[in-house]
Design an enzyme around this catalytic site. Sequence first.
Site, PDB file in Angstrom:
ATOM      1  N   GLU A  47      -5.396   4.615   5.983  1.00  0.00           N
ATOM      2  CA  GLU A  47      -5.012   4.162   4.443  1.00  0.00           C
ATOM      3  C   GLU A  47      -5.453   5.346   3.659  1.00  0.00           C
ATOM      4  OE1 GLU A  47      -5.107   1.110   0.885  1.00  0.00           O
ATOM      5  OE2 GLU A  47      -6.672   0.700   2.485  1.00  0.00           O
ATOM      6  N   ARG A  57       0.802  -1.133  -0.089  1.00  0.00           N
ATOM      7  CA  ARG A  57       0.057   0.073  -0.190  1.00  0.00           C
ATOM      8  C   ARG A  57       0.817   1.328  -0.056  1.00  0.00           C
ATOM      9  NH1 ARG A  57      -3.294  -3.642  -0.704  1.00  0.00           N
ATOM     10  NH2 ARG A  57      -5.363  -3.730   0.112  1.00  0.00           N
ATOM     11  N   SER A  62     -10.776  -0.630   2.782  1.00  0.00           N
ATOM     12  CA  SER A  62      -9.956  -0.470   4.180  1.00  0.00           C
ATOM     13  C   SER A  62      -9.709   0.670   4.508  1.00  0.00           C
ATOM     14  CB  SER A  62      -8.813  -1.453   3.899  1.00  0.00           C
ATOM     15  OG  SER A  62      -9.306  -2.810   3.507  1.00  0.00           O
TER      16      SER A  62
HETATM   17  N1  EPU Z   1     -11.292 -10.181  10.089  1.00  0.00           N
HETATM   18  C1  EPU Z   1     -11.989 -10.166  11.218  1.00  0.00           C
HETATM   19  N2  EPU Z   1     -12.845  -9.558  11.521  1.00  0.00           N
HETATM   20  C2  EPU Z   1     -13.297  -8.268  10.523  1.00  0.00           C
HETATM   21  C3  EPU Z   1     -12.543  -8.384   9.589  1.00  0.00           C
HETATM   22  C4  EPU Z   1     -11.642  -9.291   9.181  1.00  0.00           C
HETATM   23  O1  EPU Z   1     -11.739 -11.257  12.223  1.00  0.00           O
HETATM   24  O2  EPU Z   1     -14.188  -7.570  10.793  1.00  0.00           O
HETATM   25  C5  EPU Z   1     -10.232 -11.180  10.010  1.00  0.00           C
HETATM   26  C6  EPU Z   1     -10.795 -12.224   8.848  1.00  0.00           C
HETATM   27  O3  EPU Z   1     -11.346 -13.238   9.565  1.00  0.00           O
HETATM   28  C7  EPU Z   1      -9.513 -12.682   8.251  1.00  0.00           C
HETATM   29  C8  EPU Z   1      -8.593 -11.571   8.538  1.00  0.00           C
HETATM   30  O4  EPU Z   1      -9.229 -10.682   9.453  1.00  0.00           O
HETATM   31  O5  EPU Z   1      -8.826 -13.801   8.999  1.00  0.00           O
HETATM   32  C9  EPU Z   1      -8.458 -10.636   7.136  1.00  0.00           C
HETATM   33  O6  EPU Z   1      -9.605 -10.254   6.676  1.00  0.00           O
HETATM   34  P1  EPU Z   1      -9.873 -10.181   5.110  1.00  0.00           P
HETATM   35  O7  EPU Z   1      -9.389 -11.425   4.449  1.00  0.00           O
HETATM   36  O8  EPU Z   1     -11.198  -9.787   4.827  1.00  0.00           O
HETATM   37  O9  EPU Z   1      -8.703  -9.180   4.580  1.00  0.00           O
HETATM   38  P2  EPU Z   1      -7.963  -7.950   5.114  1.00  0.00           P
HETATM   39  O10 EPU Z   1      -6.948  -8.088   5.588  1.00  0.00           O
HETATM   40  O11 EPU Z   1      -9.382  -7.217   6.219  1.00  0.00           O
HETATM   41  C10 EPU Z   1      -7.001  -6.953   3.004  1.00  0.00           C
HETATM   42  C11 EPU Z   1      -6.908  -5.654   2.137  1.00  0.00           C
HETATM   43  C12 EPU Z   1      -8.121  -5.566   1.307  1.00  0.00           C
HETATM   44  C13 EPU Z   1      -8.321  -6.777   0.419  1.00  0.00           C
HETATM   45  C14 EPU Z   1      -8.522  -7.918   1.129  1.00  0.00           C
HETATM   46  C15 EPU Z   1      -8.413  -9.323   0.456  1.00  0.00           C
HETATM   47  C16 EPU Z   1      -5.583  -4.102   3.429  1.00  0.00           C
HETATM   48  C17 EPU Z   1      -5.537  -2.852   4.436  1.00  0.00           C
HETATM   49  N3  EPU Z   1      -7.003  -4.553   3.163  1.00  0.00           N
HETATM   50  O12 EPU Z   1      -8.034  -6.803   3.907  1.00  0.00           O
HETATM   51  O13 EPU Z   1      -8.005  -4.327   0.471  1.00  0.00           O
HETATM   52  O14 EPU Z   1      -9.428  -6.401  -0.306  1.00  0.00           O
HETATM   53  O15 EPU Z   1      -7.194  -8.163   2.100  1.00  0.00           O
HETATM   54  O16 EPU Z   1      -7.238  -9.363  -0.100  1.00  0.00           O
HETATM   55  O17 EPU Z   1      -4.778  -4.674   3.062  1.00  0.00           O
HETATM   56  C18 EPU Z   1      -8.443  -2.014   0.651  1.00  0.00           C
HETATM   57  O18 EPU Z   1      -7.366  -1.627   0.522  1.00  0.00           O
HETATM   58  O19 EPU Z   1      -9.230  -0.963   0.353  1.00  0.00           O
HETATM   59  C19 EPU Z   1      -9.037  -3.297   0.424  1.00  0.00           C
HETATM   60  C20 EPU Z   1     -10.347  -3.471   0.450  1.00  0.00           C
END
Ligand code: EPU
Length: 344
Positions: free
Chosen positions: A340, A174, A244
Amino acid sequence: MNSASKDLSLANCTPKLGLKQRNTLGIESYAEQAMVISKSEQIPSLLQNIKAHGLPWQVLGGGSNVVLPSALPGVTLLIDIAGKEVISSDETETLIRVGAGEPWHDFVQWTLAQGFPGMENLALIPGTVGASPIQNIGAYGSEVAHFIECVEAFDTQTQKFVTLNKSECQFAYRDSHFKQHPGRFIITQVIFKLPKVWSAKLSYAELAKQFANQTPTPQEIFNAVCAIRSSKLPDPQVLGNAGSFFQNPIVSELQYIELAKQYPAIVSFPDAAGQRKLAAGWLIDQCGFKGKRLGPVGVYDKQALVLVNYGGGSAQDILGLAKQIQDKVYETFGVQLQIEPNIL
Ligand code: EPU
């Protein structure tokens, strides 16, 4: 004079242009003066004019990663440079030059339709092609840096058009040279390199599960990514959001080990040597924010990393909620969350 001609005078600006439809958070905002830029060559003379009048200026792309104030002072440049051109295509790779104003998702869809797969994991990300290198957009095991050959931009410091190759772009999670130097570069075109040899990227757990023992096509992955995104992230047309709102924080292996002792369920991912990336969504969720509402804004009920605007929320409302979340997460886990989106 129409907006496609080379010289733009400030008299061609649109005064008091409403920006509510031009930012996915749906913040009520307006640009004091706005100018649509449809050709790169319009930029130098316009900036000279702006400078001569002593006005501030900023660039607005797709508005999907910004928090806008109620009024943007001076001149707001709306980058609308179009065009998708295959520069070359041989047995090993395809090079495509794309205008900064092209919508990202439409471009990804177009590459698949043309038979140039690779970017299917990045489907449905809101915003424009020109914004994609700035925060090095990423999702579902892929990031745009993998596909960028170089970036064309106007360097407002040297007043010259420049081409930054991939290493000069300094891509990281990012992050990029453009993000590190806010206001310096106006991205006009991005050149993508898509390798001819394609392999499915299924490292993201949900994709791996869905396609276990299968060989999906790029289009099937594209469809699956669209389905996963839609189930987890709100549609900005329906509920204002900027994806995010925080980055996933990177901590030392040592800090991670301490945290994991106290919170065995903590979600994390391996990162560079000696470091660990924590799931910010999990940290925020544990602090009880998921689904919480604070006046006109709140935390999305299906993904704690996403702040939403139910309608009428301002930058102060959003940033006030973000501060509460940052404070609570720091107090609980000793981890500082970084916002972000760009705060204009
Ligand atoms: N989780 C929770 N509670 C929540 C949200 C997430 O426990 O409310 C846990 C999930 O269970 C999972 C982990 O956190 O084990 C990761 O969650 P998720 O796979 O939804 O991905 P993320 O890390 O929350 C990142 C990116 C997203 C991208 C997704 C999929 C960043 C800041 N965000 O989210 O990017 O779509 O991975 O690859 O790196 C964005 O940048 O705007 C964005 C949406």
